[in-house]
Design a protein around this motif. Structure first.
Motif, short mmCIF file in Angstrom:
data_model
loop_
_atom_site.label_atom_id
_atom_site.label_comp_id
_atom_site.label_asym_id
_atom_site.label_seq_id
_atom_site.Cartn_x
_atom_site.Cartn_y
_atom_site.Cartn_z
N UNK A 50 0.85 -1.19 0.00
CA UNK A 50 0.00 0.00 0.00
C UNK A 50 0.88 1.24 0.00
N UNK A 51 0.49 2.22 -0.82
CA UNK A 51 1.29 3.44 -0.88
C UNK A 51 0.72 4.42 0.14
N UNK A 52 1.04 4.16 1.40
CA UNK A 52 0.53 5.01 2.47
C UNK A 52 1.64 5.95 2.94
N UNK A 53 1.24 7.03 3.61
CA UNK A 53 2.25 7.87 4.24
C UNK A 53 2.37 7.45 5.70
N UNK A 54 3.60 7.40 6.19
CA UNK A 54 3.84 6.96 7.57
C UNK A 54 3.85 8.17 8.50
N UNK A 55 3.45 7.94 9.73
CA UNK A 55 3.30 9.09 10.64
C UNK A 55 4.63 9.76 10.95
N UNK A 56 5.74 9.04 10.83
CA UNK A 56 7.01 9.66 11.24
C UNK A 56 7.84 10.23 10.09
N UNK A 64 -13.97 8.04 -11.76
CA UNK A 64 -13.20 7.89 -10.53
C UNK A 64 -12.98 9.22 -9.85
N UNK A 65 -12.26 9.18 -8.73
CA UNK A 65 -11.93 10.40 -8.00
C UNK A 65 -10.41 10.47 -7.88
N UNK A 66 -9.89 11.70 -7.71
CA UNK A 66 -8.44 11.76 -7.52
C UNK A 66 -8.07 11.15 -6.16
N UNK A 67 -6.87 10.61 -6.08
CA UNK A 67 -6.43 10.01 -4.82
C UNK A 67 -6.38 11.11 -3.75
N UNK A 68 -7.08 10.92 -2.63
CA UNK A 68 -7.01 11.94 -1.58
C UNK A 68 -5.62 11.98 -0.96
N UNK A 69 -5.19 13.16 -0.57
CA UNK A 69 -3.86 13.32 0.01
C UNK A 69 -3.94 13.96 1.38
N UNK A 82 13.67 29.66 7.92
CA UNK A 82 12.60 30.60 7.55
C UNK A 82 11.40 29.91 6.92
N UNK A 83 11.50 28.63 6.64
CA UNK A 83 10.34 27.94 6.05
C UNK A 83 9.33 27.49 7.11
N UNK A 84 9.65 27.81 8.36
CA UNK A 84 8.79 27.45 9.50
C UNK A 84 7.29 27.54 9.24
N UNK A 85 6.90 28.70 8.69
CA UNK A 85 5.47 28.96 8.55
C UNK A 85 4.92 28.54 7.18
N UNK A 86 5.79 27.98 6.35
CA UNK A 86 5.34 27.52 5.04
C UNK A 86 4.43 26.31 5.22
N UNK A 87 3.28 26.35 4.55
CA UNK A 87 2.31 25.26 4.72
C UNK A 87 2.59 24.06 3.84
N UNK A 88 2.48 22.89 4.44
CA UNK A 88 2.48 21.65 3.65
C UNK A 88 1.04 21.41 3.21
N UNK A 89 0.83 21.22 1.89
CA UNK A 89 -0.53 21.00 1.41
C UNK A 89 -0.80 19.56 0.97
N UNK A 90 0.26 18.87 0.60
CA UNK A 90 0.06 17.48 0.19
C UNK A 90 1.27 16.64 0.59
N UNK A 91 1.02 15.37 0.86
CA UNK A 91 2.11 14.43 1.07
C UNK A 91 1.69 13.11 0.45
N UNK A 92 2.63 12.38 -0.05
CA UNK A 92 2.32 11.06 -0.61
C UNK A 92 3.54 10.18 -0.54
N UNK A 93 3.34 8.92 -0.86
CA UNK A 93 4.48 8.01 -0.89
C UNK A 93 4.57 7.39 -2.27
N UNK A 94 5.69 6.82 -2.55
CA UNK A 94 5.89 6.10 -3.80
C UNK A 94 6.84 4.95 -3.53
#
Ligand SMILES: Cc1cc2nc3c(=O)[nH]c(=O)nc-3n(C[C@H](O)[C@H](O)[C@H](O)COP(=O)(O)OP(=O)(O)OC[C@H]3O[C@@H](n4cnc5c(N)ncnc54)[C@H](O)[C@@H]3O)c2cc1C
Lengths: 374, 115
Positions: A274-280, B85-90, A295-307
């Motif tokens: 499974x291509x899941x993201x791990x909590x750590x 389908x739907x895009x993979x949620x992130x 200085x990137x402290x306040x930069x927002x992360x909007x997406x994360x994924x694994x491969x």
């Protein structure tokens, strides 16, 4: 009745699509079979690095050829912007041990003809004014860079399609058909397709495919992750990495930062496909980044994924024909660095298939290097 | 083989339509024409179209446009929305500052943090 093709490519990742495109340039219209979506594997999930520095000497000629002759004109050639940016590669160090490691890498690569150098902290500041003062040096390869992996994969796909390649998307190759000791086609969960030549470009699925014909590759999957930030003003155009390999990344054309990172335990993680993201992982990545860019402290992360990386025992891909089975070709196991060489791989593999030989020697990538030694 | 799995060269040039300028994804300014063009060039799934056009990759992460886009694509292709389908949620569900993620799992006892 099965339909007949000249060439079947298993896998619609950047490698399969690139080979398909370059084959159409040679007048061959392959059939590509992709089980999920175009580019759904590592090809749409990677960090986008187009890197020659720190390449294995066996892979370096492909990487250098690509950077010199293929990447610069690729968007134009494919008719789609692949966002190639030749901003250089800065691999940064903070400790004496880092500098020692980078210096040795630079020395060995210079001998192989790559232009790169060690630079000190002040020079790092000139190249990248946003870096923290704790960086005491870096390796600097001005001809390296980055591109957009999603767009590159789709650009190869669209152009190959336009030039007559066909794609079947949504069928999984379940077996390779052999007749009279030669490859005769493939069987999917939806049908049978004949072809005297089959290219295994199935990414992490390549080991399963090879095992169907009795060949085994010492390859293991490894789950790695990427985070993306929201859009920021354009600040730098280099590809960045660190001597400790705790994070790497670049700023995309869109303005978001794309960073890959790891915990260091990836090769010991439990793997369940499974291509899941791990909590750590994202926390470890963010800590590493903030250490270099506070200085990137306040930069927002909007997406994360694994491969998933297809990591092979000796770290370089498996390419070319399998002597054991006429008609069976590998283009597999690109580990964590297949995107940067994907145009060169496609071009050279197409030459090999169409003309029986490639301009750049691919012998170092032969499958038989894994056969038991006598 | 299911014939719907097969993708071939597009027939002819893309022919623009009158309502091509209408925006589907406001954050990334992806229009109906952008999506139609992608479909014309051979893209089919939500993920493919997302990767090509940045549909749903902006500030709201597709929370506004995903369903509208899916219905539009289904209409263009003449299939049921479920087939698109739907895009993979992130993760994360909302934008999170790096410093917050960086401190995850780390306890600062002096500040009385941690459980
Ligand atoms: C997080 C991450 C970061 C990376 N960073 C970089 C980087 O910065 N620079 C770089 O050069 N490289 C990088 N890489 C490596 C790069 O992504 C890969 O080397 C490259 O994408 C490999 O392409 P591929 O086409 O071989 O594999 P894939 O993209 O995995 O494609 C294989 C395809 O085959 C399909 N398939 C599998 N089995 C079957 C079957 N039985 N039948 C039909 N289809 C099948 C899959 O669905 C998949 O679409 C990174 C990878 C990851 C995961």
């Amino acid at each position: 009745m099965a339909e007949t093709n000249d060439v079947i490519i298993i896998g619609g990742g950047v490698i399969g699509c690139s080979i398909a495109y370059y084959l159409t340039k040679k007048g061959i219209k392959p059939l590509v079979i992709e089980k999920r979506e175009i580019g759904t594997g590592g090809s749409s999930r990677n960090g986008g690095g187009v890197r020659q520095s720190a390449r294995d000497p066996r892979e370096l000629p492909l990487a250098m050829h690509g950077v010199k002759n293929l990447w610069p004109g690729l968007s134009e050639e494919l008719g789609s912007d692949v966002e190639y940016c030749q901003g250089g590669n800065l691999r940064m160090g903070k400790t004496e041990a880092h500098i020692k490691f980078l210096t040795a890498m630079v020395e060995s690569q210079k001998k192989l003809g790559l232009e790169l150098e060690m630079v000190d902290g002040d020079r790092v500041k000139e190249i990248l004014p946003y870096a923290s003062d704790s960086i005491i040096g870096a390796s600097w390869c001005p001809t390296d860079g980055h591109g957009n992996p999603m767009l590159t994969t789709l650009a190869f796909y669209k152009k190959a399609l336009e030039k007559g390649a066909e794609f079947i998307v949504g069928e999984s190759v379940e077996d390779v058909i052999i007749r009279k000791g030669k490859v005769a086609g493939v069987r999917t969960d939806g049908g049978t397709y004949d072809a005297p030549l089959v290219i295994n470009a199935a990414g992490v699925g390549a080991r399963d495919i090879a095992r169907k014909v009795g060949l085994d590759i010492p390859m293991q999957p490894r789950l790695v992750e990427v985070i993306v930030t929201d859009q920021q003003p354009v600040l730098f155009d280099q590809m960045l990495g660190t001597a400790g390999s705790d994070f790497y990344g670049h700023q995309s054309k869109h303005g978001s930062f794309v960073f890959g990172g790891m915990t260091g335990w990836e090769d010991r993680e439990f793997y369940d496909h499974r291509q899941v993201t791990k909590s750590n992982t994202a926390p470890a990545t963010c800590r590493a980044i903030l250490d270099y860019f506070p200085w990137m402290e306040r930069t927002n992360v909007v997406r994360a994924w694994s491969g998933i990386l297809a990591v092979v025992a000796d770290g370089v891909p498996v390419m070319g024909p399998a002597e054991e089975l006429p008609g069976f070709y590998f283009a597999s196991c690109f580990c964590g660095h297949g995107y940067g060489i994907s145009p060169a791989v496609g071009e050279q593999m197409a030459e090999l298939v169409a003309e029986g030989r490639s301009t750049l020697p691919l012998d170092a990538f032969r499958f038989d290097r894994f056969l038991p030694k006598n | 083989m299911a014939e719907s799995n097969r993708r071939k060269a597009p027939e002819g040039e893309y022919v623009p339509k009158a309502d091509d300028d209408l925006l589907i994804c406001r954050c990334e300014e992806v229009s109906q024409g952008d999506i139609r063009r992608a479909l014309h060039q051979g893209l089919r799934t939500m993920n493919e179209i997302k990767r090509e056009t940045r549909l749903g990759m902006g500030l709201c992460q597709g929370q506004t446009c995903t369903r509208i886009a899916r219905a539009f694509i289904a209409r263009e292709l003449g299939v049921a929305p479920g087939e698109v389908g739907l895009p993979t949620p992130r993760t994360p569900a909302r934008p999170v500052p790096m410093t917050v993620i960086a401190r995850d799992g780390i306890m600062d006892e002096a500040a009385g943090e941690g459980i």
